[in-house]
Structures are given as structure tokens and as C-alpha cells.
Design a protein around this motif. Structure first.
Motif, PDB file in Angstrom:
ATOM      1  N   LYS A   1      -3.047  -6.623  11.323  1.00 12.25           N
ATOM      2  CA  LYS A   1      -3.171  -7.300  10.029  1.00 12.25           C
ATOM      3  C   LYS A   1      -1.791  -7.594   9.454  1.00 12.25           C
ATOM      4  O   LYS A   1      -1.521  -8.702   8.986  1.00 12.25           O
ATOM      5  CB  LYS A   1      -3.980  -6.434   9.045  1.00 12.25           C
ATOM      6  CG  LYS A   1      -4.234  -7.130   7.701  1.00 12.25           C
ATOM      7  CD  LYS A   1      -5.005  -6.237   6.763  1.00 12.25           C
ATOM      8  CE  LYS A   1      -6.429  -6.044   7.224  1.00 12.25           C
ATOM      9  NZ  LYS A   1      -7.222  -7.295   7.087  1.00 12.25           N
ATOM     10  N   TRP A   2      -0.899  -6.613   9.513  1.00 12.60           N
ATOM     11  CA  TRP A   2       0.448  -6.841   8.974  1.00 12.60           C
ATOM     12  C   TRP A   2       1.205  -7.868   9.802  1.00 12.60           C
ATOM     13  O   TRP A   2       1.901  -8.728   9.270  1.00 12.60           O
ATOM     14  CB  TRP A   2       1.217  -5.516   8.918  1.00 12.60           C
ATOM     15  CG  TRP A   2       0.889  -4.738   7.698  1.00 12.60           C
ATOM     16  CD1 TRP A   2      -0.155  -3.880   7.525  1.00 12.60           C
ATOM     17  CD2 TRP A   2       1.587  -4.769   6.454  1.00 12.60           C
ATOM     18  NE1 TRP A   2      -0.133  -3.372   6.251  1.00 12.60           N
ATOM     19  CE2 TRP A   2       0.914  -3.883   5.571  1.00 12.60           C
ATOM     20  CE3 TRP A   2       2.725  -5.437   6.006  1.00 12.60           C
ATOM     21  CZ2 TRP A   2       1.346  -3.674   4.267  1.00 12.60           C
ATOM     22  CZ3 TRP A   2       3.150  -5.220   4.698  1.00 12.60           C
ATOM     23  CH2 TRP A   2       2.456  -4.342   3.857  1.00 12.60           C
TER      24      TRP A   2
ATOM     25  N   SER B   1       3.720  -2.897   0.218  1.00 16.23           N
ATOM     26  CA  SER B   1       4.665  -2.050   0.950  1.00 16.23           C
ATOM     27  C   SER B   1       4.814  -0.705   0.252  1.00 16.23           C
ATOM     28  O   SER B   1       4.644  -0.605  -0.969  1.00 16.23           O
ATOM     29  CB  SER B   1       6.041  -2.727   1.031  1.00 16.23           C
ATOM     30  OG  SER B   1       5.992  -3.893   1.811  1.00 16.23           O
ATOM     31  N   PRO B   2       5.152   0.342   0.994  1.00 15.47           N
ATOM     32  CA  PRO B   2       5.397   1.649   0.369  1.00 15.47           C
ATOM     33  C   PRO B   2       6.537   1.555  -0.640  1.00 15.47           C
ATOM     34  O   PRO B   2       7.493   0.807  -0.446  1.00 15.47           O
ATOM     35  CB  PRO B   2       5.780   2.536   1.560  1.00 15.47           C
ATOM     36  CG  PRO B   2       5.206   1.857   2.757  1.00 15.47           C
ATOM     37  CD  PRO B   2       5.280   0.398   2.464  1.00 15.47           C
ATOM     38  N   SER B   3       6.421   2.307  -1.733  1.00 19.47           N
ATOM     39  CA  SER B   3       7.448   2.282  -2.771  1.00 19.47           C
ATOM     40  C   SER B   3       7.571   3.660  -3.406  1.00 19.47           C
ATOM     41  O   SER B   3       6.558   4.347  -3.609  1.00 19.47           O
ATOM     42  CB  SER B   3       7.074   1.255  -3.846  1.00 19.47           C
ATOM     43  OG  SER B   3       7.905   1.399  -4.983  1.00 19.47           O
TER      44      SER B   3
ATOM     45  N   SER C   1       2.861   6.492  -5.796  1.00 20.56           N
ATOM     46  CA  SER C   1       2.398   7.261  -4.643  1.00 20.56           C
ATOM     47  C   SER C   1       1.139   6.618  -4.059  1.00 20.56           C
ATOM     48  O   SER C   1       0.479   5.794  -4.697  1.00 20.56           O
ATOM     49  CB  SER C   1       2.080   8.696  -5.065  1.00 20.56           C
ATOM     50  OG  SER C   1       0.950   8.712  -5.938  1.00 20.56           O
ATOM     51  N   GLU C   2       0.828   7.015  -2.846  1.00 16.98           N
ATOM     52  CA  GLU C   2      -0.392   6.489  -2.212  1.00 16.98           C
ATOM     53  C   GLU C   2      -1.627   6.867  -3.031  1.00 16.98           C
ATOM     54  O   GLU C   2      -2.517   6.039  -3.233  1.00 16.98           O
ATOM     55  CB  GLU C   2      -0.518   7.026  -0.790  1.00 16.98           C
ATOM     56  CG  GLU C   2      -1.785   6.554  -0.090  1.00 16.98           C
ATOM     57  CD  GLU C   2      -1.861   7.010   1.363  1.00 16.98           C
ATOM     58  OE1 GLU C   2      -2.955   6.944   1.938  1.00 16.98           O
ATOM     59  OE2 GLU C   2      -0.831   7.424   1.917  1.00 16.98           O
TER      60      GLU C   2
ATOM     61  N   GLU D   1       3.121   0.779   7.888  1.00 16.09           N
ATOM     62  CA  GLU D   1       3.657  -0.441   7.278  1.00 16.09           C
ATOM     63  C   GLU D   1       3.417  -0.494   5.773  1.00 16.09           C
ATOM     64  O   GLU D   1       4.207  -1.063   5.030  1.00 16.09           O
ATOM     65  CB  GLU D   1       3.010  -1.675   7.928  1.00 16.09           C
ATOM     66  CG  GLU D   1       3.364  -1.878   9.390  1.00 16.09           C
ATOM     67  CD  GLU D   1       4.443  -2.923   9.570  1.00 16.09           C
ATOM     68  OE1 GLU D   1       5.195  -3.180   8.605  1.00 16.09           O
ATOM     69  OE2 GLU D   1       4.522  -3.481  10.669  1.00 16.09           O
ATOM     70  N   GLY D   2       2.291   0.091   5.321  1.00 15.31           N
ATOM     71  CA  GLY D   2       1.970   0.024   3.899  1.00 15.31           C
ATOM     72  C   GLY D   2       0.489   0.188   3.643  1.00 15.31           C
ATOM     73  O   GLY D   2      -0.210   0.899   4.386  1.00 15.31           O
ATOM     74  N   TYR D   3       0.008  -0.500   2.619  1.00 15.85           N
ATOM     75  CA  TYR D   3      -1.365  -0.318   2.160  1.00 15.85           C
ATOM     76  C   TYR D   3      -2.101  -1.654   2.109  1.00 15.85           C
ATOM     77  O   TYR D   3      -1.519  -2.680   1.750  1.00 15.85           O
ATOM     78  CB  TYR D   3      -1.376   0.320   0.771  1.00 15.85           C
ATOM     79  CG  TYR D   3      -0.452   1.510   0.650  1.00 15.85           C
ATOM     80  CD1 TYR D   3      -0.767   2.722   1.264  1.00 15.85           C
ATOM     81  CD2 TYR D   3       0.762   1.408  -0.044  1.00 15.85           C
ATOM     82  CE1 TYR D   3       0.091   3.815   1.176  1.00 15.85           C
ATOM     83  CE2 TYR D   3       1.618   2.498  -0.134  1.00 15.85           C
ATOM     84  CZ  TYR D   3       1.286   3.696   0.480  1.00 15.85           C
ATOM     85  OH  TYR D   3       2.129   4.765   0.393  1.00 15.85           O
TER      86      TYR D   3
END
Length: 247
Positions: free
Chosen positions: A6-7, A143-145, A149-150, A170-172
Motif C-alpha cells: 500500500k505504501w 508517517s510516524p511522528s 503516539s500510535e 512505514e506508518g499508519y
């Protein structure tokens, strides 16, 4: 969720769109104008317009452009009558492909779509031949930051109507039904988060890798040709594209 694919698919599509930003704005503007013409200028009661505006904002389309497109839809579209036509077919290796168009000449567009399939080792199919392999959903990639938090992002997404939340290295990926997509996007942006991608799309339920390099080259060329066509708004497929960072 097949997170990696997907990413990779989104990164390829976004890179292509960034390279032809002016054309992307023109296509989205036409989409907004036609939505207004058919359903009125109020996104609160016109779901197609609401989706089109959300797509415009996700592509960083300036508000002035959006306003002009709405005003154009309220007035006249130059006497041209546009219609939405969706084509389905197969790319190399039997990859399922959906092509969404907005056209004022369906004979021209049908010929162009058929030519692009044939030129790149695919073929145009009949209505319904591959659409059963896809679900129409809104998807936001983040993207993670260190700023969120998740767990906090998941809570925000679910509270805003997300139907699914996935994470990988990769992220969420935040998923919502189309009617809740703009609310979810607003909640994400109001939290100070800029998505990598946000769109209502036909998401495949199964995905297929293109192992042969020559077939992959043909498939990517086909996607580029569809992107270059003024009548084509979006192309969806169930191919797993390689991450460009790994090429």
C-alpha cells in the motif's frame, strides 16, 4: 492490510502526481464543477462534492482553485456535458485495473482507454469484470511522528469514525467508509497532522506481485499513460509495486 504494498503504491502514485501537479488540479477542478452542476454547491448535502473537495485538499489544491471550480459548476461549463464513465480491464499478468474517467466525448475516451490497455500488454474488459475485487473506502496514510503516539492516533481515528487502523514500519493507515472520510481527514488535520496521502479509492481485497521486470515496466508505462490522459481521473489496480527506494 498489505502495508508495504500500500505504501509503495501510494508513493509511486504521489510521485507521479507531484510531477504533473497542474494537470492534477485541472482534473480535480473538473470533478468539483461537475459534482456541483449535478448535485448543487453545498457539500453538506452533495456527497460527491464533499468527496471531491476532500480530494482537492489532500492534494494541496489552493482554496482559490476550489472556489473557482465551485463557481464554474454553479454557472455554465462552457456548454460541455460531462459524464462519469468507469472502465475495467486487465494489465499484464492479469492484474485487475479500474479506470475512472470524466469525459465530454465517450467515444474518444473509450478509444483512448482501449489503446492504452492494448499498447501495454493488457486488455479492456466488460463492466464488473474486476470491480468485485475492490472495496470503495477512504484511506489516510500517516508517517510516524514524535508529536503523536500510535495509541493517541488510533483513538483519534476511531473517535472520528475510522473503521480500521493498521500500522507497520512505514506508518499508519486509517480507513473509513466514504461518507465519513472528510470527517476523519478533518480530525487528523485539526490535530496538526499532515497525511502522506488521503483519498477515497477503490482498494483491492487481494494483491498480486509482478515478478517479471519487463512486465513491470509495461505496467508502469500503462499507469503513466493513463495519468497523462486528460479524461482519466483515477486508476486503481491490485498490483504490488516495488518500493522505489529498493530499486
Amino acid at each position: 492490510m498489505a502495508g508495504h504494498s500500500k505504501w509503495a503504491n501510494i508513493k509511486h502514485k504521489k510521485g507521479r502526481q507531484d510531477a504533473i501537479k497542474g494537470k492534477v488540479y485541472t482534473k480535480i477542478g473538473k470533478l468539483i464543477s461537475v459534482a456541483v452542476k449535478e448535485g448543487g454547491p453545498d457539500p453538506g448535502t452533495n456527497m460527491r462534492l464533499k468527496e471531491a473537495i476532500a480530494k482537492a485538499k489532500a492534494n494541496n489544491m489552493p482554496n482559490d482553485n476550489i472556489d473557482r471550480a465551485i463557481k464554474k459548476g454553479v454557472g455554465e461549463l462552457g456548454g460541455r456535458q460531462f459524464e462519469n464513465i468507469t472502465y475495467e480491464g486487465y494489465g499484464v499478468g492479469g492484474i485487475a485495473v479500474i479506470v475512472e474517467t470524466l469525459t465530454d466525448n465517450k467515444n474518444r475516451t473509450a478509444g483512448d482507454v482501449r489503446y492504452i490497455f492494448d499498447k501495454n500488454g493488457g486488455n479492456l474488459g466488460t463492466s464488473g469484470c474486476v470491480s468485485y475485487l475492490f472495496n470503495r473506502q477512504g484511506v489516510i496514510l500517516v508517517s510516524p511522528s514524535p508529536d503523536i503516539s500510535e495509541d493517541a492516533l488510533m483513538e483519534l481515528a476511531l473517535d472520528a469514525g475510522a473503521s480500521d487502523f493498521d500500522s507497520d514500519e512505514e506508518g499508519y493507515a486509517l480507513t473509513a467508509e466514504p461518507e465519513l472520510f472528510s470527517d476523519l481527514l478533518a480530525a487528523v488535520e485539526n490535530a496538526g497532522i499532515k497525511p502522506v496521502s488521503a483519498e477515497i479509492a477503490m482498494n483491492p481485497t487481494t494483491e498480486t506481485a509482478i515478478e517479471d521486470p519487463e512486465q513491470l515496466k509495461k505496467f508502469l508505462k500503462m499507469l503513466d499513460m493513463f495519468d497523462d490522459n486528460d479524461d482519466v481521473n483515477d486508476v486503481y489496480h491490485n498490483a504490488i509495486l516495488p518500493d522505489e527506494d529498493e530499486d
